[in-house]
Design an enzyme around this catalytic site. Structure first.
Site, PDB file in Angstrom:
ATOM      1  N   PRO A   3       0.793  -1.584  -0.124  1.00 57.28           N
ATOM      2  CA  PRO A   3       0.160   0.096   0.034  1.00 57.28           C
ATOM      3  C   PRO A   3       1.152   1.534  -0.266  1.00 57.28           C
ATOM      4  O   PRO A   3       0.884   2.116  -0.995  1.00 57.28           O
ATOM      5  CB  PRO A   3      -0.774  -0.247   1.347  1.00 57.28           C
ATOM      6  N   TYR A   4       1.892   1.416   0.966  1.00 60.44           N
ATOM      7  CA  TYR A   4       2.547   2.323   1.234  1.00 60.44           C
ATOM      8  C   TYR A   4       3.406   2.523  -0.023  1.00 60.44           C
ATOM      9  O   TYR A   4       3.355   3.536  -0.618  1.00 60.44           O
ATOM     10  CB  TYR A   4       3.450   2.134   2.740  1.00 60.44           C
ATOM     11  N   SER A   5       3.577   1.436  -0.678  1.00 61.40           N
ATOM     12  CA  SER A   5       4.988   1.865  -2.093  1.00 61.40           C
ATOM     13  C   SER A   5       4.557   2.406  -3.163  1.00 61.40           C
ATOM     14  O   SER A   5       4.625   2.806  -3.984  1.00 61.40           O
ATOM     15  CB  SER A   5       5.804   0.146  -2.203  1.00 61.40           C
ATOM     16  N   SER A  44       1.516   3.260  -3.245  1.00 58.81           N
ATOM     17  CA  SER A  44       0.550   5.613  -3.084  1.00 58.81           C
ATOM     18  C   SER A  44       1.769   6.528  -3.246  1.00 58.81           C
ATOM     19  O   SER A  44       1.508   7.257  -4.012  1.00 58.81           O
ATOM     20  CB  SER A  44       0.368   5.122  -1.637  1.00 58.81           C
TER      21      SER A  44
END
Ligand code: NAD
Length: 279
Positions: free
Chosen positions: A153-155, A157
């Site tokens: 999710p973080y990457s 985004s």
């Protein structure tokens, strides 16, 4: 007086960056989500700090803060906007509810887009603008160029934030408004401790060992991480640069943490990461 808007100033990079800009003669409009944080940060940063109360996912609240900024800056405009607010949501894709991915994008990508849309006229995106054009800094991450497992999710985004930043920079050339991406590596801030511990059922799953080893790796990295004060100074300097690059990767041990992994072919990096996490 020069004015700058920075999102997410209650802690970490945004807080230190606000301090840095104020020390150098700017007035900072900083976004926070809670009234208590607004009061605390105001008492810490003084009269050249004004808080804006909004969650970047609340687009009506962002709109409401526009009038407050407009009323304070008059014809001066904003010299800068730093899209800093962000969260880090992690976990194995197989079991993560899709809502986690959506929430991550709502904050790290759509939030930055909404803030930018609302404040672009004050940065100079309008005809016959009476002040010099401002600059936008989008805070991405090393994870905006390299993706570790369980960081989906973080990457995703941050990769998306970088893609949008390139498009925006080229769109805004008609107004001379520059867009600069800053991709820090590990920085000592509360962001990782705010992330929830993985639930026990995940620790016992096939992904448990890899996730556990990744957490250990993070703690090792954190011990050697750059402080947010040092990062803030570097961001201030690049904001002032007469001829800035489009992207800055800023971290300690840059060769091992950024340059080398980006030179290695993907399949070799895959095997090294797999070995490190599944030992
Ligand atoms: P932090 O948790 O200390 O600060 C994040 C800030 O964003 C806080 O002020 C928080 O209140 C705010 N925020 C979170 N969700 C929000 C929302 N929905 N609406 C408005 N504000 C919100 O963490 P940090 O490390 O200072 O993170 C700042 C930025 O730096 C983030 O974009 C993060 O992805 C990026 N970054 C951090 C690191 C690191 O190692 N700390 C590395 C690379 C990039």
């Amino acid at each position: 007086m020069k004015y700058i808007l920075i999102t997410g100033v209650s802690t970490g990079i945004g807080h230190d960056l606000s301090k840095q800009f104020i020390t150098n003669g700017y007035h900072v409009f900083g976004s926070v989500r809670k009234k208590e944080d607004a009061e605390r940060v105001k008492s810490e940063l003084g009269e050249n700090f004004s808080s804006l109360l909004f969650d970047v996912t609340d687009h009506d609240a962002i709109k409401r803060s526009v009038d407050l900024v407009a009323g304070s800056i008059g014809n001066n405009g904003l010299a800068g906007l730093v899209n800093n607010a962000g969260i880090a949501l992690t976990g194995p894709t197989q079991v993560l509810p899709i809502e986690v991915f959506r929430k991550q994008f709502e904050v790290n990508l759509f939030g930055a887009i909404a803030v930018t849309q609302n404040f672009l006229p004050f940065l100079g995106a309008r005809p016959d603008c009476p002040h010099a054009p401002g600059r936008i800094i989008n805070i991405s991450s090393v994870a905006g160029k390299m993706a570790m497992p369980f960081m989906g999710p973080y990457s995703a985004s941050k990769f998306a934030l970088e893609g949008w930043s390139h498009a925006l920079r080229r769109e805004l050339m008609i107004y001379d408004i520059d867009v600069i991406v800053v991709g820090p590596g590990a920085i000592k801030t509360p962001i990782w401790t705010k992330a929830d511990d993985p639930p026990p059922e995940l620790s016992d799953s096939d992904y448990g060992r890899g996730m556990g080893n990744l957490r250990k790796e993070f703690f090792k990295q954190e011990a050697k991480a750059m402080t947010s004060e040092v990062l803030a100074k570097k961001i201030f300097n690049l904001f002032q640069a007469s001829n800035p690059k489009t992207r800055y990767a800023i971290m300690n041990s840059k060769f091992t943490n950024y340059i080398l992994p980006r030179i290695l072919p993907d399949r070799i990096l895959d095997r090294l990461i797999h070995k490190m996490l599944n030992k």
